[in-house]
Each structure stands twice: as C-alpha cells, then as structure tokens.
Design an enzyme around this catalytic site. Structure first.
Site, mmCIF file in Angstrom:
data_model
loop_
_atom_site.group_PDB
_atom_site.id
_atom_site.type_symbol
_atom_site.label_atom_id
_atom_site.label_comp_id
_atom_site.label_asym_id
_atom_site.label_seq_id
_atom_site.Cartn_x
_atom_site.Cartn_y
_atom_site.Cartn_z
ATOM 1 N N ASN A 1 49.519 31.941 36.323
ATOM 2 C CA ASN A 1 48.297 32.428 36.969
ATOM 3 C C ASN A 1 47.287 31.282 37.034
ATOM 4 O O ASN A 1 46.702 30.913 36.013
ATOM 5 C CB ASN A 1 47.742 33.610 36.158
ATOM 6 C CG ASN A 1 46.407 34.098 36.673
ATOM 7 O OD1 ASN A 1 46.013 33.785 37.800
ATOM 8 N ND2 ASN A 1 45.694 34.864 35.855
ATOM 9 N N LYS B 1 44.376 31.106 38.484
ATOM 10 C CA LYS B 1 42.943 31.439 38.493
ATOM 11 C C LYS B 1 42.217 30.550 39.518
ATOM 12 O O LYS B 1 42.782 30.254 40.560
ATOM 13 C CB LYS B 1 42.360 31.312 37.084
ATOM 14 C CG LYS B 1 43.212 32.079 36.059
ATOM 15 C CD LYS B 1 42.602 32.161 34.703
ATOM 16 C CE LYS B 1 43.573 32.875 33.767
ATOM 17 N NZ LYS B 1 43.039 33.093 32.452
ATOM 18 N N HIS C 1 43.806 42.299 36.222
ATOM 19 C CA HIS C 1 43.557 41.226 35.244
ATOM 20 C C HIS C 1 42.182 41.466 34.606
ATOM 21 O O HIS C 1 41.251 41.919 35.273
ATOM 22 C CB HIS C 1 43.597 39.858 35.928
ATOM 23 C CG HIS C 1 43.596 38.738 34.932
ATOM 24 N ND1 HIS C 1 42.444 38.328 34.310
ATOM 25 C CD2 HIS C 1 44.595 37.989 34.424
ATOM 26 C CE1 HIS C 1 42.747 37.357 33.450
ATOM 27 N NE2 HIS C 1 44.040 37.130 33.502
ATOM 28 N N GLU D 1 48.026 41.688 28.034
ATOM 29 C CA GLU D 1 47.209 40.509 27.756
ATOM 30 C C GLU D 1 45.991 40.895 26.927
ATOM 31 O O GLU D 1 44.972 41.322 27.491
ATOM 32 C CB GLU D 1 46.709 39.887 29.060
ATOM 33 C CG GLU D 1 47.788 39.353 29.957
ATOM 34 C CD GLU D 1 47.246 38.249 30.865
ATOM 35 O OE1 GLU D 1 47.728 37.121 30.751
ATOM 36 O OE2 GLU D 1 46.325 38.516 31.634
#
Ligand code: PGA
Length: 247
Positions: free
Chosen positions: A7, A9, A96, A165
């Site tokens: 990921n 970002k 997320h 997560e």
C-alpha cells in the site's frame, strides 16, 4: 495462496514504476512464486499506466479506496469503483484506518464493498482496533462489529480479502505478539465463517511488517498474507519480506 500487498499511500510518480519492475523481476525468478501473489496499490494518478504496464505480468494493481457510489455522480473529486475498473485495476482497498479517520462510516463502507464487487473489483476490506480499544480489552468486539456491519452473506466471498490492521501498529514499529495475533486471526475467521457458509475469505495482517518482523509473523499459519505500507515503497525492503517469509 498467500498475498503480499503493498500500500503506497501518498507516494509515487510515473517513474516509480521502476520499483515494481524490480519486484516483478524477483517474482519471475523466485522458485516459490506459485505460492503467493503480489498486489500493489499506488495512488489513483498511477492506476491506469501501472495497470496497463502490468497487465500481462504477475503484479496486480489496486486502488487504495473508492467512492461509495457505483458509476458517475456529481461528487467533486470522487472516484467510483466503475472508473477504477475501467482503467484496468483489479483490486481496491476499502476501510483503511486512514479513511475511517476521515469519516468513512459502516454504511459508506458497505456501499463501497457492494459497488466494488458489482464492478468486478476484488475487495481488501481493512479492519482494526485503536490503542484505547486495545487497552480496554475491546479488540475482539470492535473487530466483530466492523465485520458484521459491512459484510453479509449475499456478497461474493471469493472476491473478498480481509486485512487486520491494528491502528496502533501502523507505521509505529509496534507489533502484536504471536499469541495475540493468532487468537485474533482465528476470531476473525470464525466470524467470517459464520457469515459465509463456513468458508472464510483470506485474512491478512498489516502494521509494521518489514523484513525483520516477518520472521515472527511467518510462524502464524492462519495468516494468509500481509498488507505492507512503509516497506512497500522500496523494492529491496519489499523483496526482503517475501524472501524472509519463505526462507
Ligand atoms: P505500515 O502500514 O506497514 O507502514 O505499518 C500498513 C498500512 O497502513 O497498510
């Protein structure tokens, strides 16, 4: 099948494709390659070029988020699952903690998952407790709510991956103990089995995964792969993770 998802970002420009090229070359030479799949989620700006470039290769491309409506709308700056699919991406993250923090509600996440699946994107649905919830021993309850408010048996479980997560672990270098993580992963799979006729989608772990911490995580057989933030922005660090996992 294990998953290694990077990921990115807010990272990456067109020439950052070099990082993916190196990962792809490693993959092609790796004797363990049939055992895992690599997915990278670059920012929206790179989805089309990267998806086209890697179309016939082994790296899959996904977006980091999608809007909670199906196709087109008058919401400024929004990008729908339909638009993501049409530029060639195969996956999208949903939920997320960065986006939950910005206001994603369970209802919004439910719509995102539903429309992403409808548009034939595979969904990586992210869940996780924060530091306060953990300190109050609320982790298992929080995860159960996050899952049951969004996922239901009508959804196509074959196109869903769940990523656990813990927020307190993201980018901090702090990781759960193997015992905690094993218990939590089993708990998540049990809830998912309850929803999806006794079959759980893959459950990944994310939060400070790197070439070092992976040595602990690989002991936990229930974990089906990893969602990797910081360490996915360098081909060397990302390859180290895969390499140490199979060593
Ligand atoms: P991290 O991020 O690997 O940098 O902790 C994980 C994530 O946010 O997906």
């Amino acid at each position: 099948m294990k998953y290694f998802i990077g990921n990115w970002k807010m990272f990456g420009i067109p020439k950052s494709i070099n990082i993916l090229n190196k990962i792809n070359s490693y993959y092609l030479k790796d004797k363990n390659r049939k055992k895992y799949r690599v997915i990278i989620t670059p920012p929206y700006t790179l989805l089309e070029t990267y998806s086209k470039f890697f179309k016939k290769k082994r790296i899959s491309i996904g977006s980091q988020n999608c809007y909670q409506k199906d196709k087109f709308s008058s919401d400024t700056s929004a990008i729908s699952p339909y638009m993501i699919k049409k530029v060639g991406a195969e996956y999208t993250l949903v939920g997320h903690s960065d986006n939950r923090k910005e206001g994603d509600t369970d209802l919004m996440l439910k719509n995102k998952v539903t429309y992403a699946l409808k548009n034939n994107l595979k969904v990586v649905f992210c869940i996780g407790e924060n530091k306060i919830q953990k300190s109050k021993n609320k982790t298992l309850d929080v995860l159960k709510k996050q899952i049951t408010k969004v996922l239901n048996k009508k959804l196509n479980k074959n196109n869903i991956i769940v990523a656990y997560e813990p927020i307190w672990s993201i980018g901090t270098g702090k990781i759960p103990t193997n015992k905690e993580l094993e218990k939590i992963t089993i708990h998540i799979k049990k809830i998912l089995k309850g929803i999806f006729q006794n079959k759980s989608p893959a459950v990944l772990y994310g939060g400070s995964v790197d070439g070092n911490s992976i040595k602990n995580f690989k002991e936990i057989k229930e974990i089906d792969g990893f969602l990797i933030g910081g360490a996915s922005k360098s081909s060397k660090k990302f390859i180290d993770i895969i390499n140490n996992y199979y060593r």
